[in-house]
Design a protein around this motif. Structure first.
Motif, PDB file in Angstrom:
ATOM      1  N   ARG A  34       0.837  -1.206   0.000  1.00  0.00           N
ATOM      2  CA  ARG A  34       0.000   0.000   0.000  1.00  0.00           C
ATOM      3  C   ARG A  34       0.865   1.246   0.000  1.00  0.00           C
ATOM      4  NH1 ARG A  34      -5.225  -0.790   3.996  1.00  0.00           N
ATOM      5  NH2 ARG A  34      -6.088  -2.649   2.988  1.00  0.00           N
ATOM      6  N   CYS A  36      -8.923  -4.297   7.827  1.00  0.00           N
ATOM      7  CA  CYS A  36     -10.160  -4.209   7.057  1.00  0.00           C
ATOM      8  C   CYS A  36     -11.139  -3.253   7.745  1.00  0.00           C
ATOM      9  CB  CYS A  36     -10.798  -5.582   6.905  1.00  0.00           C
ATOM     10  SG  CYS A  36      -9.796  -6.750   5.954  1.00  0.00           S
ATOM     11  N   VAL A  58     -10.770 -14.477  -2.557  1.00  0.00           N
ATOM     12  CA  VAL A  58     -10.362 -13.087  -2.414  1.00  0.00           C
ATOM     13  C   VAL A  58     -10.807 -12.319  -3.653  1.00  0.00           C
ATOM     14  CG1 VAL A  58      -8.432 -11.492  -2.126  1.00  0.00           C
ATOM     15  CG2 VAL A  58      -8.363 -13.741  -1.026  1.00  0.00           C
ATOM     16  N   GLN A  68     -10.826  -8.497  -5.348  1.00  0.00           N
ATOM     17  CA  GLN A  68     -10.335  -7.122  -5.285  1.00  0.00           C
ATOM     18  C   GLN A  68     -11.355  -6.128  -5.823  1.00  0.00           C
ATOM     19  OE1 GLN A  68      -6.553  -7.219  -7.330  1.00  0.00           O
ATOM     20  NE2 GLN A  68      -5.492  -7.944  -5.515  1.00  0.00           N
ATOM     21  N   ASN A  69     -12.359  -6.614  -6.540  1.00  0.00           N
ATOM     22  CA  ASN A  69     -13.425  -5.742  -7.037  1.00  0.00           C
ATOM     23  C   ASN A  69     -14.761  -6.444  -6.843  1.00  0.00           C
ATOM     24  OD1 ASN A  69     -15.051  -3.885  -8.306  1.00  0.00           O
ATOM     25  ND2 ASN A  69     -13.826  -3.745 -10.159  1.00  0.00           N
ATOM     26  N   TYR A  70     -15.225  -6.439  -5.616  1.00  0.00           N
ATOM     27  CA  TYR A  70     -16.463  -7.143  -5.274  1.00  0.00           C
ATOM     28  C   TYR A  70     -17.676  -6.551  -5.987  1.00  0.00           C
ATOM     29  CZ  TYR A  70     -20.441  -8.601  -2.385  1.00  0.00           C
ATOM     30  OH  TYR A  70     -21.648  -9.088  -1.944  1.00  0.00           O
ATOM     31  N   GLU A 114     -13.506  -4.577  -1.529  1.00  0.00           N
ATOM     32  CA  GLU A 114     -12.670  -5.762  -1.549  1.00  0.00           C
ATOM     33  C   GLU A 114     -13.158  -6.724  -0.459  1.00  0.00           C
ATOM     34  OE1 GLU A 114      -8.423  -5.041  -1.628  1.00  0.00           O
ATOM     35  OE2 GLU A 114      -8.784  -2.954  -2.158  1.00  0.00           O
TER      36      GLU A 114
END
Length: 208
Positions: free
Chosen positions: A55, A135, A185, A187-189, A206
């Motif tokens: 990040r 999160c 997993v 990354q673009n729900y 996410e």
């Protein structure tokens, strides 16, 4: 930063370092001219992004009020090395903090196993796990293999309570995980085709 200076933020995300002699005339930093550059009499900048655990945590900036020939290669290398030291310092500090969180998490887990205040401890577990993974929110679903469905039993910091939400096996992320037994997993729900209408599309970005 991204909204106020999109060109500069984009450069930080793309480039190993930003070496600019004419900051006011360069598209990457021109947006800074009217306030920061002018107020601090800065004409040249050398910026290095600080990437920690995947990040962008910030950036290190070296600035001059006048630079004739641009930044030299030695100066650019030094800036990158200095930034790497800062990144390592941040990483070490986060690791120590993370260890403390893990210790606290393990203590709460022991409390659950021993059967002391299980309801409160379970909520604490979800909260600790959510914070441990950095999160925004966390949910727990309990599976019923005979009915082939899963039901939400614990919710921490979710945009909505989502209490007693029932999903069929294969429905949304919990249903897929319950059916396959595999970690999922996204990354673009929001654009995931398996998303259930039981969850608002803009509440999660996410999901793991």
């Amino acid at each position: 930063l991204i909204n106020q200076y999109p060109n500069f933020a984009g450069a930080l995300l793309r480039e190993r370092f930003i070496s600019i002699r004419d900051a006011a005339g360069d598209a990457r930093t021109a947006g800074l001219a009217s306030d920061y550059l002018k107020n601090h009499h800065v004409t040249a900048v050398l910026c290095v992004p600080l990437w920690v655990r995947g990040r962008l945590s910030g950036f290190m900036s070296f600035e001059k009020s006048k630079l004739e020939k641009g930044w030299g290669r030695d100066q650019e290398n030094f800036a990158c090395q200095a930034a790497d030291l800062v990144i390592q310092t941040i990483y070490t500090a986060q690791t120590r903090e993370l260890k403390g969180q893990v210790d606290s998490y393990e203590g709460t887990l022991t409390q659950v196993i021993q059967g002391t205040d299980p309801d409160i401890a379970m909520h604490d577990l979800v909260r600790y796990a959510t914070q441990l993974l950095d999160c925004d929110s966390g949910l727990v679903f309990q599976t019923d293999h005979r009915q082939m469905q899963c039901c939400s039993t614990v919710s921490y910091n979710a945009p909505q309570p989502y209490a007693d939400v029932i999903l069929q096996y294969g429905e949304d992320v919990p249903g897929v995980v319950a059916e396959t037994g595999q970690t999922l997993v996204l990354q673009n729900y929001q654009s995931w085709p398996g998303r259930s209408p039981k969850f608002e599309p803009d509440e999660f970005s996410e999901v793991m």
